[in-house]
Design an enzyme around this catalytic site. Structure first.
Site, short mmCIF file in Angstrom:
data_model
loop_
_atom_site.label_atom_id
_atom_site.label_comp_id
_atom_site.label_asym_id
_atom_site.label_seq_id
_atom_site.Cartn_x
_atom_site.Cartn_y
_atom_site.Cartn_z
N ALA A 260 0.77 -1.35 -0.10
CA ALA A 260 -0.08 0.18 -0.04
C ALA A 260 0.93 1.08 -0.05
CB ALA A 260 -1.06 0.08 1.15
N HIS B 215 -4.58 -17.95 10.73
CA HIS B 215 -4.51 -18.64 9.65
C HIS B 215 -3.99 -20.31 9.82
CE1 HIS B 215 -2.57 -19.97 5.99
NE2 HIS B 215 -2.90 -18.89 5.26
N SER C 228 1.60 -21.85 2.55
CA SER C 228 0.50 -21.12 1.96
C SER C 228 -0.76 -21.99 2.19
CB SER C 228 0.83 -21.16 0.37
OG SER C 228 -0.30 -20.77 -0.35
N ARG D 59 -10.68 -19.58 6.32
CA ARG D 59 -9.46 -20.02 7.32
C ARG D 59 -10.21 -20.03 8.76
NH1 ARG D 59 -5.34 -15.35 4.98
NH2 ARG D 59 -4.92 -16.51 3.04
N LEU E 44 -3.46 -8.72 -0.67
CA LEU E 44 -2.56 -8.31 -1.63
C LEU E 44 -3.57 -7.04 -2.67
CD1 LEU E 44 -0.38 -11.20 -2.68
CD2 LEU E 44 0.05 -9.48 -0.73
#
Lengths: 248, 642, 225
Positions: free
Chosen positions: B44, B266, B284, B331, B446
Site C-alpha cells: 500500500a 491462519h 500457503s 480460514r 494483496l
C-alpha cells in the site's frame, strides 16, 4: 546442546571478536539462538559491557533479505539455499564454536556489530531496475502473451531477495549477480525490452560507482545465493551490456 | 466522533465512477506545491508513494527497515484475487464483491468492497506492465487458481512468492520516482508520533534508527500504510518488526480504531516447537487444495508415527464435518476445527507445555494421484521451506500444521476516501479496517493493499487537499515543538528502564495472555481476566524491563521497548472490543455464541456495525462508537460450508 | 553510460580480458602445434622455422597483434585487480569457498609467472640473448639450425626445468581462463554451460602435456642432436 558463538563486535565499546556460550536446542533457528545470547547479555549486563549484539533481521521466513551474517565462513551459514533465519541449530554439533561476521565489502560498510549498510543495492535499482510505466497506463494483462518458459525464467531471476550474500561470498565483493538478476529478469520480458539498453548501462555504472569489485567467474555468488540464482545472470548481463554499447 | 462513511449515493456499481467525477481535482501545476508524507513502504505504501509522485506531488516516504523492499508484504505467498474472469468460470466484479462481503461475515462496508472488486482488474494489468512474472499457461496467457475456498479460479500467483513479486513491482515504481527526485525515501526511520495542526494531520515526528535523532516533518497530508498489529500475540506470521506503534499513536491523537478484535488466525502454519520460538512460519493456504487434513481417531495413536496409523484410524475432520467444502473451508472455520481436535486431545507432534498442538496435512494421496513431479511443481518451494524448518520431508510424511495469527482485519477507521477521523490522515492497506470485515479471504490482502495505493488514494487525497486543507504549515509551528517534546519524554522514559528483564520477555508474556484469552476462541470471563492481567504486566514492564544502551545509536532493545509498550496498551483496547462484541463472527469467536455443533452465531440485530474506539486520555477507558453496516446487495445470511 | 565508459566498466574490462585472452589461447595452441614438429626431426623443424621467418612483414603484424593483446590483457587485469582489492578493505576471519578451484584462486600468480616466462622465452629463442651459444648456427642447407639450438638448450636441466614449471603455470592459467572466456562473453549459459565448462581444463591439459613434452624429451635424451 552447548554452543559458543564467536561474534564480531563493532561499536563504541569494542572492535573484535567476543565469545558467548549458551545452551541451545536443535529445533531453534540460528536467530533464535542469537536471541538467547542477547537475552543472556541483557540479564547479565554487568558481565557484558559491550551490550546485546546488533543484527538485522525481520521476516524470519527467508524472504525479506534483511539478515547479513557470514557464519563459519559462509554467507547465511553452512546450509545451501537457506537464509540465516531458516538455518536451524540442528546444522551444528554439540560443543561447536560458531564464527559469526558481518558482510565485508567497501560498498557495504559496517554500521554496528553485524549490521551493514546496503543502500548501494537500492541505488543500483534506482538507476534503472524498473519498467517506466505509470499507474493506469497498462493494457489488459492478457493482451501481451508471454510463454510459460520465458515467464518461469524471468521469475527465477526475479526471485532475488537483495540480501547481498553474493557480494559477501565473492572474492572480489562484486555485485554482478544482483545486477544481472534484475537486468535479465526485465530484459527477457517484452515489458522490459524497450528500455533494456539504458537500463543495463545505468545499473552497471551505478554498481561500479558504489565500489563493488568486478566478476572473475569464481561462481561463489551462485553457491551462496539463498534463492539459488544462476550465474547465467552474469553471462547474460555481459551480453546485455555489450549489446547496449554496440547499439547506443 | 464523526463516523460519516461518505459513501456516495446511487447504484452500487456506479458509486465509484460517480464519486471520482464528484471529487475535486488538483490543478496539475499546483500538485508540486503539495507534500505528502507516506509512512510505510509495503504494497500500500510503496504503490501510493509512487503513484502520488507520478501525479506530481512531492512525497516523503518512511520505512523502518534498511530498504523499502523489505516491508512484510514481501512474505505473502499465495496470490492476489482479481475479477478478470479469464477462466470463463462465471466470475465477475459482483461475485468477487459478494464473496468478500460474505467471507467477511457481514462486517465490512459494501461500497468499499465493491470498489475493491472493481479496481482488482486494473491491479493485474498494472503489475504485468511492471514486469511482475505471474504464472502463465503454455499459450502465454495468465494462469489462475482457486484459492481459500473460492469456487472460481480468480487468483493470480507467482509460484509461492506472489507478495514478493508484487512488492518488488511496487518497489520498482517507487525507485523510478526516487530517481526522478519526486519521492524522498527515508530508510531506517520510525514514525513515533503524528502532528496535528488545527485538528488536521500535518506532520510526523520520527526517530532515525541509526543515530537516534528525533526529527520533524511537515506536509499537507499524511498517508499511513503501516500494516497490522498481529504481533500483539508475540508469536505470529508477521515479521519481527511489525508493530502497532504508528497506528496506536495516531489513535492517541484522535484517530478512531475500528474492530481491533477482528484478528485472523491462519490455519496452516508450522507448529511451535519450544518456548524459545520467536515467530511462526505460514505454509500457503494453497496447500489445502491438495493436502488432506487429519488427526488420529484414537487418542492412544497421537504419539505414533503417522505412517503407522491405519487409514481407518484417521479422522479427516474437515472432510467429514464440511462435505461440500472439505479441506477448503474458510480460514476461521479451518482454524477453529484444528483447535477443537487438539483441545479434545487428538493433536499430534511435539509436546509443548504439556500439549500436542498440531494436525497432519497429508499429501500422500496427491502424490499417488498426480505424481511427485507435479506436486513438486506446485508446492516444491513450500515443501523445501518446511523441510528446512522442521527437518522432515513432506514428500515422505505428512506436514504438521497448526493455526497461527496471521492478519488483522481491524485497524484505523476510514471513510470511503480512506481518511481517518483525523482530517488529512489517510490510512491504507492492513492498517485500516475497511474491506475485510470480520474475516479476510485468501489472496485478498494483496488486492486491497494495491487497490488502496494505486487506485484509490491518488484520487481521494486530491479532494482533501482542495476542499479541506488549511494552508501551509512549517515545522516551526508550536504543535511540532509540543509533539516532539512528548516523544522525547517518552523516549527518555524508555531509555531509563534499567531493570534486569529483557523487553522480549514481557512481549512473550503478553502474547501468551492474548493467545489464551483473546485468541481463536474467547469468553467473557477470559476477556475479563485478560483485562486484569494486561495492566499488571504493563506495570511490571515499567518496573522491571531493561533497555540496554542509549538513545543516540542503533539500539534494538530501545526500538522493541517502544513497540512493546504500545502493544501493552493496545492489547487492552483489543480485549475490550472483544468483550463488547457479544457475538461470534468471522475471526472473532465467542464461545457463548455457537450452535450445538460449534459453528459461530452472529447477532446482526445488535452488532451489524463497526465498533470504533476513541481515545479519551492516558489511564481513561476508551469510548466505543459504532458505524452501522447496511447490507443492501448481499443478503445477511449464515455462512454455511457444510 | 557513454559508449566509452562501457569499455572501462568492470564488465567492459572483463570482456577486454576475455577477447584478448581468447586470441592468446589461439596463439598458444598454434605455437605449440608448430613446435611439436620438433619430434619430426631436424629437417622438418628447421623448414618450419625458415617458413615463419620468411613471412617477413606478416610475421611483424602477428607479433604486434600479440603484443597488443598482451598489453590489453595486462592493463585490464591490473585495473580489475586493483579495483577488486579495494572492494574489500577489511577481510574475513574466515571465508570458505564452495566453487573456486585452485586455478581460479591463483590466476594472478600464474599470470605473473607466465608474463616473466614470456620475457625469458623471447630472450631465449627469439632474440638469442639468454643463451647465445647455438643461436646463430646454420644447418647443412644454410638455414638457421633452430633444431640444434632447441635440443641443446633443453638438455640443460635448469633450462628444461624452468620451461616445465612455466608451462605448468601457463596450463593452470588457461584451465580457468578458457572457461572464463566463454562466461565473460556470455556464451556459457543454459545447455552450453556444461560442455563449455570442460573446455578450460581440456585446454590446460593439452598445453601442459604438449608444451612440457618437448623440454622433457630433450632433457631425457629422447631428442638429441
Amino acid at each position: 546442546m552447548r554452543v559458543t558463538f564467536k561474534v564480531w563486535r563493532e561499536n563504541d565499546e569494542v572492535r573484535g571478536f567476543r565469545s558467548y556460550a549458551i545452551e541451545a536446542n536443535e529445533h531453534m533457528s540460528f536467530l533464535e539462538a542469537l536471541d538467547v545470547v542477547n537475552e543472556m547479555i541483557i540479564r547479565e549486563h554487568e558481565k557484558y559491557p559491550e551490550g546485546p549484539i546488533a543484527f538485522d533481521h525481520d521476516c524470519r521466513e527467508g524472504i525479506c533479505g534483511m539478515c547479513s551474517m557470514v557464519i563459519d565462513g559462509h554467507p547465511h551459514g553452512p546450509r545451501q539455499a537457506t537464509t540465516t533465519c531458516q538455518l536451524h541449530m540442528r546444522s551444528f554439533g554439540d560443543g561447536d564454536e560458531i564464527l559469526v561476521e558481518p558482510w565485508r565489502a567497501r560498498a557495504f560498510p559496517v554500521i554496528k556489530d553485524l549490521v551493514v549498510d546496503r543502500t548501494a543495492f537500492d541505488t543500483i535499482q534506482q538507476a534503472g531496475g524498473y519498467v517506466s510505466v505509470g499507474t493506469g497506463a497498462a493494457p489488459d494483462a492478457n493482451a501481451l502473451p508471454i510463454g510459460k518458459t520465458v515467464a518461469d525464467e524471468a521469475f527465477d531471476y526475479a526471485a532475488c531477495i537483495g540480501c547481498g550474500a553474493c557480494v559477501a561470498a565473492c572474492p572480489n565483493a562484486s555485485g554482478m549477480l544482483f545486477v544481472g538478476a534484475k537486468v535479465v529478469h526485465l530484459a527477457i520480458l517484452p515489458q522490459g525490452n524497450v528500455e533494456r539498453s539504458q537500463r543495463v548501462s545505468a545499473m552497471v555504472a551505478a554498481h561500479d560507482e558504489a565500489g563493488f569489485g568486478g566478476c572473475t567467474n569464481h561462481e561463489e555468488c551462485e553457491a551462496a545465493c539463498p534463492k539459488e540464482i544462476s550465474v547465467d545472470a552474469i553471462a547474460k548481463l555481459n551480453v546485455e551490456l555489450m549489446r547496449a554499447a554496440v547499439r547506443s | 466522533m464523526d463516523l460519516d462513511s461518505r459513501v456516495p449515493s446511487g447504484p452500487l456499481a456506479e458509486k465509484w465512477d460517480a464519486h471520482r467525477f464528484a471529487l475535486k481535482l488538483v490543478n496539475p501545476a499546483n500538485k508540486r506545491g503539495y507534500r505528502i508524507l507516506v509512512v510505510g513502504s509495503g504494497l500500500a505504501g510503496a504503490s501510493a508513494a509512487a503513484t502520488l509522485a507520478e501525479l506530481g506531488y512531492e512525497v516523503d516516504c518512511f520505512c523502518f527497515q534498511d530498504s523499502p523492499r523489505r516491508a512484510h508484504s514481501i512474505a505473502a505467498q499465495g496470490g492476489i484475487n482479481a475479477a478478470k474472469n479469464y477462466q470463463n468460470d462465471g466470475d465477475s466484479v459482483f461475485r468477487l464483491f459478494y464473496d468478500t462481503v460474505k467471507g467477511g461475515d457481514f462486517r465490512s462496508r459494501e461500497a468499499n468492497v465493491y470498489r475493491l472488486a472493481q479496481v482488482s482488474v486494473n491491479i493485474i494489468d498494472q503489475c504485468v506492465a511492471q514486469g511482475v512474472p505471474f504464472a502463465r499457461e503454455y499459450g502465454g496467457t495468465l494462469a489462475n487458481r482457486s484459492f481459500g475456498g473460492a469456487q472460481v479460479s480468480r487468483t493470480f500467483y507467482a509460484r509461492g512468492q506472489t507478495g514478493q513479486q508484487l512488492l518488488l513491482g511496487a518497489y520498482s515504481s517507487l525507485n523510478r520516482q526516487i530517481a526522478r527526485g519526486k519521492v524522498h525515501m527515508h530508510n531506517r526511520t520510525e514514525m513515533l508520533d503524528l502532528v496535528l495542526v488545527d485538528g488536521h494531520a500535518r506532520g510526523l515526528i520520527t526517530r532515525d534508527l541509526l543515530t537516534g535523532e528525533i526529527k520533524r516533518w511537515a506536509g499537507d497530508a499524511v498517508v499511513m500504510a503501516t500494516g497490522g498489529y498481529g504481533n500483539v500475540f508475540y508469536l505470529s506470521t508477521n515479521a519481527k518488526g511489525c508493530n502497532v506503534t504508528a497506528t496506536f499513536r495516531a489513535f492517541k491523537r484522535g484517530a478512531g480504531f475500528a474492530n481491533p478484535c477482528f484478528t485472523q488466525i491462519h490455519p496452516t502454519c508450522i507448529p511451535v516447537s519450544g518456548d524459545y520460538q520467536s515467530k511462526l512460519t505460514l505454509m500457503s493456504e494453497s496447500l489445502r487444495n491438495d493436502g488432506r487434513v487429519w488427526v488420529p481417531r484414537n487418542k492412544e495413536d497421537v504419539a505414533k508415527a503417522p505412517g503407522d496409523i491405519a487409514e481407518s484410524d484417521r479422522y479427516y475432520y474437515l472432510e467429514e464435518r464440511y462435505p461440500s467444502f472439505g479441506n477448503l473451508v474458510p480460514r476461521d472455520v479451518a482454524s477453529r476445527a484444528a483447535k477443537k481436535v487438539c483441545d479434545d486431545g487428538f493433536g499430534v507432534g511435539h509436546v509443548v507445555e504439556g500439549r500436542r498442538n498440531a494436525v497432519y496435512l497429508d499429501f500422500a494421496d496427491a502424490i499417488k494421484r498426480d505424481g511427485r513431479d507435479m506436486v513438486a511443481d506446485k508446492y516444491g518451494n513450500l515443501f523445501d521451506m518446511y523441510e528446512r524448518i522442521s527437518g522432515e520431508s513432506p514428500y515422505k510424511q505428512p506436514m504438521r500444521i497448526y493455526p497461527a495469527v496471521h492478519y488483522t482485519m481491524g485497524g484505523l477507521w476510514v471513510d470511503y476516501n480512506l481518511m481517518s477521523t483525523i482530517p488529512g490522515l489517510h490510512v491504507l492497506g492492513e492498517a485500516n479496517f475497511s474491506d475485510h470485515g470480520a474475516n479476510r479471504l485468501g489472496a485478498s490482502a494483496l488486492m486491497q493493499g494495491l487497490a488502496d495505493g494505486y487506485f484509490v488514494i491518488p484520487y481521494t487525497i486530491g479532494n482533501y487537499l482542495v476542499t479541506a486543507h488549511k494552508g501551509e504549515v512549517t515545522t516551526d509551528h508550536p504543535a511540532f515543538d509540543e509533539t516532539q517534546s512528548a516523544v522525547e519524554a517518552k523516549q527518555a522514559k524508555l531509555v531509563a528502564l534499567d531493570g534486569a528483564t529483557p523487553v522480549d520477555a514481557f512481549h512473550r508474556e503478553l502474547g501468551l495472555i492474548m493467545w489464551e484469552y483473546c485468541g481463536m476462541a474467547r469468553t467473557a470471563e477470559g476477556l475479563k481476566t485478560a483485562l486484569v492481567k494486561i495492566p499488571e504486566l504493563r506495570e511490571r514492564f515499567w518496573k522491571e524491563a531493561r533497555v540496554h544502551g542509549g538513545g543516540d545509536t542503533l539500539n534494538a532493545s530501545l526500538e522493541k521497548a517502544g513497540r512493546v509498550a504500545d502493544f501493552l496498551e493496545f492489547a487492552e483496547v483489543m480485549v475490550r472490543d472483544a468483550l463488547e462484541r457479544d457475538e461470534s463472527c468471522g475471526g472473532h469467536f465467542r464461545e457463548e455464541h455457537q450452535t450445538p455443533d460449534g459453528e459461530a452465531v452472529r447477532h446482526d440485530e445488535t452488532y451489524a456495525h463497526a465498533a470504533v474506539w476513541e481515545f479519551k486520555g492516558e489511564g481513561e477507558t476508551p469510548v466505543r462508537h459504532t458505524e452501522p453496516m447496511a447490507f443492501e446487495h448481499v443478503k445477511l445470511s449464515t455462512r454455511s460450508y457444510k | 553510460m557513454a559508449r566509452s565508459a562501457v569499455w572501462t566498466s568492470t564488465i567492459g574490462l572483463k570482456v577486454a580480458m576475455a577477447a584478448s585472452g581468447l586470441g592468446m589461447v589461439g596463439f598458444v595452441l598454434f605455437h605449440m602445434a608448430g613446435n611439436l614438429q620438433v619430434f619430426a626431426g631436424r629437417d622438418v623443424f628447421n623448414a618450419y622455422a625458415h617458413f615463419l621467418q620468411s613471412l617477413g612483414g606478416l610475421l611483424w603484424i602477428a607479433r604486434l597483434g600479440l603484443i597488443g593483446m598482451v598489453a590489453l590483457h595486462i592493463w585490464a587485469a591490473t585495473k580489475l585487480a586493483l579495483r577488486n582489492y579495494a572492494a574489500r578493505p577489511q577481510g574475513y576471519a574466515s571465508l570458505k569457498s564452495r566453487r573456486t578451484g585452485v586455478y581460479a584462486k591463483t590466476m594472478l600468480y600464474t599470470g605473473i609467472v607466465v608474463l616473466a616466462y614470456i620475457g625469458y622465452h623471447i630472450a631465449h629463442l627469439t632474440l638469442g640473448v639468454a643463451h647465445p651459444e647455438y643461436f646463430n648456427a646454420l644447418d647443412e642447407l644454410g638455414r638457421k639450425d633452430v633444431y640444434t639450438n632447441f635440443v641443446i638448450s633443453f638438455s640443460n636441466p635448469i633450462i628444461a626445468g624452468t620451461y616445465v614449471i612455466a608451462n605448468v603455470a601457463l596450463a593452470a592459467h588457461l584451465a580457468h581462463a578458457t572457461t572464463s572466456v566463454f562466461r565473460s562473453l556470455g556464451l556459457s549459459v543454459g545447455r552450453f554451460k556444461q560442455p563449455l565448462q570442460m573446455v578450460g581444463p581440456a585446454v590446460g591439459l593439452i598445453v601442459a602435456v604438449g608444451n612440457t613434452s618437448m623440454p622433457i624429451a630433450c632433457w631425457l635424451g629422447v631428442l638429441s642432436v
